[in-house]
Structures are given as structure tokens and as C-alpha cells.
Design a protein around this motif. Structure first.
Motif, mmCIF file in Angstrom:
data_model
loop_
_atom_site.group_PDB
_atom_site.id
_atom_site.type_symbol
_atom_site.label_atom_id
_atom_site.label_comp_id
_atom_site.label_asym_id
_atom_site.label_seq_id
_atom_site.Cartn_x
_atom_site.Cartn_y
_atom_site.Cartn_z
ATOM 1 N N ASP A 22 -25.527 19.199 8.426
ATOM 2 C CA ASP A 22 -25.360 17.516 9.447
ATOM 3 C C ASP A 22 -24.149 18.492 10.090
ATOM 4 O OD1 ASP A 22 -27.846 16.711 9.376
ATOM 5 O OD2 ASP A 22 -27.799 15.977 7.402
ATOM 6 N N VAL B 207 -20.929 18.613 12.606
ATOM 7 C CA VAL B 207 -21.052 19.476 14.206
ATOM 8 C C VAL B 207 -19.560 19.562 14.053
ATOM 9 C CG1 VAL B 207 -21.671 17.954 16.467
ATOM 10 C CG2 VAL B 207 -22.999 17.930 14.871
ATOM 11 N N THR C 228 -17.741 19.408 17.379
ATOM 12 C CA THR C 228 -17.387 18.554 17.831
ATOM 13 C C THR C 228 -16.415 16.638 17.438
ATOM 14 O OG1 THR C 228 -19.287 18.357 18.919
ATOM 15 C CG2 THR C 228 -17.897 19.748 20.125
ATOM 16 N N ASP C 229 -17.846 16.394 16.671
ATOM 17 C CA ASP C 229 -17.290 15.756 15.538
ATOM 18 C C ASP C 229 -16.253 14.672 15.111
ATOM 19 O OD1 ASP C 229 -19.818 14.844 16.025
ATOM 20 O OD2 ASP C 229 -21.026 14.969 13.812
ATOM 21 N N GLN D 157 -18.220 29.578 13.870
ATOM 22 C CA GLN D 157 -18.173 27.728 12.873
ATOM 23 C C GLN D 157 -16.910 28.435 11.310
ATOM 24 O OE1 GLN D 157 -20.401 25.727 12.608
ATOM 25 N NE2 GLN D 157 -21.070 25.930 10.463
ATOM 26 N N HIS E 278 -13.886 26.381 12.569
ATOM 27 C CA HIS E 278 -14.661 24.805 11.979
ATOM 28 C C HIS E 278 -14.193 24.347 11.257
ATOM 29 C CE1 HIS E 278 -16.827 26.185 15.779
ATOM 30 N NE2 HIS E 278 -15.874 26.093 16.495
#
Length: 399
Positions: A53, A55, A57-58, A70, A73
Motif C-alpha cells: 500500500d 504509493v 505520489t501520496d 522505488q 521513493h
């Protein structure tokens, strides 16, 4: 100058944010499960520690997300969480007194695979311009530095699992050299075909299909480890600077560190020397260590060597040995940094987390902590080994 830890940021398979991660670890909640990031039907590995879960861009701007992998991120989010936890506002600090040091062992493998596939299938015109930077080991350090205006000394360390400890040790050096705040830790994500095949080359990944038994460090049935992804970032701060700004958290100090290298693999003598040098650096004796967070490879030969070192230095069953990474898999460079976060939270709350196998192999002479154990903790030793012969040991103490 004392290197004080004032902020923690975690993105792990069993929790995003240090509070959620720590709650999961204390409860023995595993983040291991079926490998779903790609169709792994034809691969011998089917269990992994995935950050569910998540994401990107959250948490970060969309434009930045498409330019990075990733792994970056995860590192960016962990850094944001650590800064917030530490109450550090980079905009209010001297940009040249803030530094960034991260560890990575895989770089941007998923991003790189996607662009290489585009090159092979469609030609060079279809390779994106960000391929030149997104795959690079230093990408996460660079993006954290740019995003927060940190223009002091920055760097990256690439020696697999041991790198997470080496990055924190470098942060301590930078504090001693005059930096006031350092974002340091490790991040990795290699759960794509290219990344998985690279890890398979070590011969240490498990082919077990049951997440409940796939990772059994020091266990009688140990048969390798599942790969994982994640990031752990810490705010390392000059103690006087932390006091002057009224830092909310004082999780602990980086008291000792040592690293050794054995080009032939993982020799007992080389790892033992790293443990002993870290104790000497911290001016401590084995009796001063309240808990050891083991490298815990889950590979019989590697486990036996580490057990011999721990029992040899501390005495048979003389110190509790924790292996919470059994709940998340081996996160490569992110794993050792996550162990340090776990050690600091264990010190704060007086709880040694469980996770080690309940059925240890005979002959190891270790006090393995299978379930959470309440006990006062002031000093913890973290051991990490990186594929290729890298050893690192870090000691953290109560503030």
C-alpha cells in the motif's frame, strides 16, 4: 562532539513510520508474504518483504516520482519522516552544516530494467532522460540533499547490508568534523526480475513458499532468507546543537563502530575483530552490552560463524540475541539501518523485540529472543555483513 540520534524515519514491509513499525515488531507482526511486484512464477523465490500500500505520489510530487526509482521513493519518505520526527526544519538551518549519507546496494534496478527493456525493444529514442541518474547508487542521497537544501558533505556507501552501519558511522565522522545535522541511513528495493536475479547469484535466498517459515535465522531448518525492500533514515545531530534548538527526542548516541573486510568471504576471525574493535571504540567491555542485534543471515554456514563470534566474545548464552529482520526479510542496505532504529526504540522502551526462531539449531549457544522480552537496556550492539566479505558493527547507547 557527541553524535546524538534525534529523529527516526522508517518505511518497512510491516509498517510505515517508526511508531507503526515498532508496534508491529513488538507484536511479532510479519511483513513477509507472496512476491507480487511482478510475476515470479518462473523464479525460485516466491516470498518477499514488500512495502504494501505504498504509493509514492501520496508522499512526494508526481514529477519527482517519475524521475526516480522505488528505492529512492522509499528513502525520500523515510527522510521526510525522520526530519518530522526530529522536529528539524531544514529551512531554518545553515545549508552548509547539513549533510546526507545513505547506503544502497542495488541502486535503481527497477527503473533501470524498464529503460533497458525500452532500449532493446524500441531503440535509443525511447530511453527516458532520467535513466542516467535514477539508477545511480547516489541518487537517493542527491534527491534528499536537493529536496531539503542540504549542501554540506554528502555521500553514498555501496557494500550491501553492512552499508547501513557504515553510513551512520560516516555521519558520526561528519558531526565530529563540524556538521550540525546529518540525514543518514539505508534504502534498497530490488524486487524486480533484474534485481532478484542479481540477488539469486549469492545462493543465499530461500526457495521456501510459506511466509511463516521462509526465514529462520539460527534455526534448525534455516534455508536462506527472503529478499525485502525498505528504508530507514536517522537524524544524527551534534548534541550541543540539539540542546540549543530544543530537540524533542534523544533516542541515543552512536558510541562505537568498526568495520573489517575478508576478501575470501565471512571468516570468524574477521567478524570477531569487528565486534572487538567496536567495543574498544566505545570504551566498553562485553559485559556492558545488553543486547546484540544479529546479522542473522538464515544460512546455516553464515549463522554458525556469527553464533561462534557472539558466543566467543560474550560467552555462551550470556547476552540476548535479537533478529527482528526475520519479520521483514533482508532489506540489503536498508536492513542494518532498520536494526539500529529498532535497537534505539528497544533502549527507549526497555523491550527486546522477538522474531528469532523458536527452534534454534543445536550447538549455537545463543540466547535467542523469539518473543518480545521486557528488560532494561542501555547499550546495544548491531552486527551487519554485506555480500563479498564486508563486516560492520555499531554500538548505540542510551542518551
Amino acid at each position: 562532539m557527541n553524535a546524538l540520534v534525534t529523529g527516526l524515519g522508517v518505511v518497512a514491509p510491516n509498517g510505515i513510520g517508526a511508531p507503526d513499525y515498532w508496534s508491529a515488531v513488538r507484536a511479532g507482526t510479519s511483513g513477509l508474504g507472496p512476491l507480487t511486484r511482478f510475476d515470479a512464477t518462473d523464479y525460485p523465490v516466491s516470498v518477499a518483504g514488500e512495502v504494501k500500500d505504498f504509493v509514492a505520489t501520496d508522499h512526494i510530487p508526481g514529477a519527482l516520482a517519475v524521475q526516480t526509482d522505488q528505492w529512492t521513493h522509499l528513502g525520500l519518505v523515510a527522510a521526510e519522516l525522520a526530519l518530522a520526527d526530529g522536529g528539524v526544519d531544514p529551512g531554518r538551518l545553515n545549508e552548509y552544516e547539513m549533510a546526507v549519507v545513505t547506503a544502497s546496494s542495488s541502486g535503481g534496478t527497477e527503473f533501470g530494467q524498464r529503460e533497458i527493456e525500452a532500449l532493446w525493444r524500441r531503440g535509443p529514442r525511447h530511453v527516458g532522460p532520467y535513466q542516467s541518474i535514477a539508477w545511480f547508487y547516489a541518487a537517493t542521497t542527491g534527491q534528499i540533499s536537493i529536496r531539503h537544501g542540504m549542501r554540506g558533505p554528502c555521500g553514498v556507501i555501496a557494500n550491501e547490508q553492512a552499508g547501513g552501519l557504515d553510513a551512520l558511522a560516516q555521519a558520526r565522522r561528519l558531526i565530529r568534523d563540524g556538521a550540525k545535522v546529518v540525514v543518514a541511513g539505508g534504502a534498497d528495493s530490488a524486487l524486480c526480475p533484474y534485481g532478484l536475479v542479481a540477488q539469486l547469484s549469492t545462493g543465499n535466498l530461500t526457495s521456501a513458499g510459506d511466509p511463516a517459515t521462509a526465514y529462520q535465522p539460527f534455526g534448525a531448518q534455516a534455508a536462506g532468507y527472503p529478499p525485502g525492500e525498505g528504508a530507514a533514515m536517522l537524524i544524527i545531530e551534534d548534541e550541543a546543537h540539539a540542546e540549543a534548538r530544543g530537540a524533542v527526542h534523544r533516542y541515543g548516541r552512536i558510541a562505537g563502530y568498526a568495520a573489517t573486510f575478508d576478501p575470501g568471504g565471512f571468516a570468524v576471525a574477521t567478524l570477531r575483530r569487528a565486534v572487538e574493535l567496536a567495543l574498544a571504540d566505545a570504551v566498553l567491555t562485553p559485559d556492558d552490552i545488553d543486547v546484540v542485534f544479529a546479522d542473522a543471515a538464515g544460512v546455516a554456514g553464515l549463522d554458525a560463524a556469527e553464533a561462534e563470534v557472539i558466543a566467543g566474545v560474550f560467552g555462551p548464552c550470556a547476552v540476548p540475541v535479537a533478529a527482528p529482520k526475520a519479520l521483514v526479510g533482508r532489506l540489503l542496505a536498508g536492513g542494518a539501518a532498520l536494526d539500529v532504529v529498532t535497537a534505539l526504540l528497544a533502549i527507549r522502551d526497555g523491550v527486546i523485540p522477538g522474531g528469532a526462531t523458536a527452534e534454534p539449531a543445536t550447538g549455537y549457544h545463543l540466547d535467542l529472543v523469539a518473543e518480545a522480552r521486557a528488560t532494561p537496556i542501555r547499550t546495544a550492539l548491531v552486527i551487519a555483513r554485506g555480500h563479498g566479505g564486508f563486516n560492520a558493527c555499531l554500538i548505540v547507547t542510551a542518551p
